[in-house]
Design a protein around this motif. Structure first.
Motif, PDB file in Angstrom:
ATOM      1  N   VAL A  52      -9.561  23.646   7.826  1.00 33.33           N
ATOM      2  CA  VAL A  52      -9.468  24.452   9.042  1.00 33.33           C
ATOM      3  C   VAL A  52     -10.015  23.606  10.194  1.00 33.33           C
ATOM      4  O   VAL A  52     -11.131  23.095  10.112  1.00 33.33           O
ATOM      5  N   LEU A  53      -9.214  23.471  11.250  1.00 35.85           N
ATOM      6  CA  LEU A  53      -9.582  22.625  12.381  1.00 35.85           C
ATOM      7  C   LEU A  53      -9.843  23.464  13.622  1.00 35.85           C
ATOM      8  O   LEU A  53      -9.028  24.317  13.989  1.00 35.85           O
ATOM      9  N   PHE A  54     -10.976  23.178  14.256  1.00 34.20           N
ATOM     10  CA  PHE A  54     -11.344  23.799  15.530  1.00 34.20           C
ATOM     11  C   PHE A  54     -11.538  22.712  16.567  1.00 34.20           C
ATOM     12  O   PHE A  54     -12.038  21.628  16.254  1.00 34.20           O
ATOM     13  N   GLY A  55     -11.179  23.018  17.787  1.00 33.66           N
ATOM     14  CA  GLY A  55     -11.558  22.200  18.915  1.00 33.66           C
ATOM     15  C   GLY A  55     -12.842  22.784  19.470  1.00 33.66           C
ATOM     16  O   GLY A  55     -13.925  22.254  19.281  1.00 33.66           O
ATOM     17  N   ASP A  56     -12.741  23.919  20.083  1.00 29.37           N
ATOM     18  CA  ASP A  56     -13.880  24.654  20.618  1.00 29.37           C
ATOM     19  C   ASP A  56     -14.197  25.773  19.630  1.00 29.37           C
ATOM     20  O   ASP A  56     -13.346  26.627  19.356  1.00 29.37           O
ATOM     21  N   LEU A  57     -15.420  25.776  19.102  1.00 26.47           N
ATOM     22  CA  LEU A  57     -15.781  26.784  18.102  1.00 26.47           C
ATOM     23  C   LEU A  57     -15.802  28.201  18.675  1.00 26.47           C
ATOM     24  O   LEU A  57     -15.781  29.167  17.919  1.00 26.47           O
ATOM     25  N   ALA A  58     -15.823  28.320  19.985  1.00 24.53           N
ATOM     26  CA  ALA A  58     -15.782  29.642  20.621  1.00 24.53           C
ATOM     27  C   ALA A  58     -14.355  30.164  20.748  1.00 24.53           C
ATOM     28  O   ALA A  58     -14.140  31.302  21.152  1.00 24.53           O
ATOM     29  N   GLN A  59     -13.386  29.329  20.413  1.00 25.86           N
ATOM     30  CA  GLN A  59     -11.972  29.688  20.496  1.00 25.86           C
ATOM     31  C   GLN A  59     -11.397  29.829  19.076  1.00 25.86           C
ATOM     32  O   GLN A  59     -11.995  29.368  18.111  1.00 25.86           O
ATOM     33  N   PRO A  60     -10.218  30.420  18.943  1.00 26.85           N
ATOM     34  CA  PRO A  60      -9.588  30.490  17.617  1.00 26.85           C
ATOM     35  C   PRO A  60      -9.317  29.090  17.059  1.00 26.85           C
ATOM     36  O   PRO A  60      -9.221  28.115  17.799  1.00 26.85           O
ATOM     37  N   GLU A  61      -9.158  29.031  15.756  1.00 23.83           N
ATOM     38  CA  GLU A  61      -8.845  27.753  15.106  1.00 23.83           C
ATOM     39  C   GLU A  61      -7.558  27.160  15.669  1.00 23.83           C
ATOM     40  O   GLU A  61      -6.677  27.887  16.139  1.00 23.83           O
ATOM     41  N   LEU A  62      -7.465  25.853  15.634  1.00 19.28           N
ATOM     42  CA  LEU A  62      -6.230  25.182  16.049  1.00 19.28           C
ATOM     43  C   LEU A  62      -5.193  25.243  14.934  1.00 19.28           C
ATOM     44  O   LEU A  62      -4.002  25.385  15.197  1.00 19.28           O
ATOM     45  N   CYS A  63      -5.647  25.090  13.690  1.00 21.54           N
ATOM     46  CA  CYS A  63      -4.714  25.127  12.564  1.00 21.54           C
ATOM     47  C   CYS A  63      -5.497  25.134  11.254  1.00 21.54           C
ATOM     48  O   CYS A  63      -6.692  24.851  11.222  1.00 21.54           O
ATOM     49  N   HIS A  64      -4.775  25.466  10.188  1.00 23.87           N
ATOM     50  CA  HIS A  64      -5.331  25.318   8.849  1.00 23.87           C
ATOM     51  C   HIS A  64      -4.202  24.911   7.897  1.00 23.87           C
ATOM     52  O   HIS A  64      -3.034  25.040   8.222  1.00 23.87           O
ATOM     53  N   TYR A  65      -4.584  24.389   6.749  1.00 21.28           N
ATOM     54  CA  TYR A  65      -3.705  23.797   5.726  1.00 21.28           C
ATOM     55  C   TYR A  65      -3.102  22.474   6.190  1.00 21.28           C
ATOM     56  O   TYR A  65      -3.282  21.455   5.546  1.00 21.28           O
ATOM     57  N   PHE A  66      -2.363  22.480   7.294  1.00 22.04           N
ATOM     58  CA  PHE A  66      -1.703  21.267   7.790  1.00 22.04           C
ATOM     59  C   PHE A  66      -1.969  21.129   9.284  1.00 22.04           C
ATOM     60  O   PHE A  66      -2.111  22.131   9.982  1.00 22.04           O
ATOM     61  N   LEU A  67      -2.000  19.898   9.760  1.00 18.94           N
ATOM     62  CA  LEU A  67      -2.252  19.661  11.175  1.00 18.94           C
ATOM     63  C   LEU A  67      -1.084  20.173  12.006  1.00 18.94           C
ATOM     64  O   LEU A  67       0.069  19.807  11.773  1.00 18.94           O
ATOM     65  N   ASP A  68      -1.386  21.018  12.974  1.00 18.00           N
ATOM     66  CA  ASP A  68      -0.401  21.495  13.927  1.00 18.00           C
ATOM     67  C   ASP A  68      -0.459  20.534  15.118  1.00 18.00           C
ATOM     68  O   ASP A  68      -1.260  20.694  16.036  1.00 18.00           O
ATOM     69  N   VAL A  69       0.373  19.504  15.062  1.00 18.68           N
ATOM     70  CA  VAL A  69       0.342  18.436  16.068  1.00 18.68           C
ATOM     71  C   VAL A  69       0.538  18.983  17.478  1.00 18.68           C
ATOM     72  O   VAL A  69      -0.235  18.645  18.380  1.00 18.68           O
TER      73      VAL A  69
END
Length: 87
Positions: A56-73
């Motif tokens: 699970v990838l986050f940019g800003d932890l105060a925001q929703p996740e950017l993606c999980h399982y695979f990178l959403d380029v």
């Protein structure tokens, strides 16, 4: 610029996401990635929250996740572009 990747040490998808993320790094716009292993974290809520979702990838932890399982380029590129314009 900083990302947080919730991961597991034995997870091939986690390593693939990390590798793909670093391929998006460009000169003049460096970023760091904090990799947090949910199995060894002292915070048990991470395992409960991300157990079946890693990586699970986050940019800003105060925001929703950017993606999980695979990178959403496209999502990561939008995040990087937005961060560049607000810096």
């Amino acid at each position: 610029m900083h990302f947080t990747l919730y991961s597991r040490s034995y997870c091939h998808l986690c390593q693939e996401m990390l590798d793909a993320l670093f391929l998006l790094q460009r000169p003049g716009q460096p970023f760091t990635v904090e990799v947090i292993d949910i199995d060894t974290s002292p915070d048990p809520s991470l395992l409960a929250r991300f157990d079946e979702l890693v990586p699970v990838l986050f940019g800003d932890l105060a925001q929703p996740e950017l993606c999980h399982y695979f990178l959403d380029v496209p999502a990561v590129q939008r995040y990087l572009e937005n961060a560049k314009t607000t810096a």
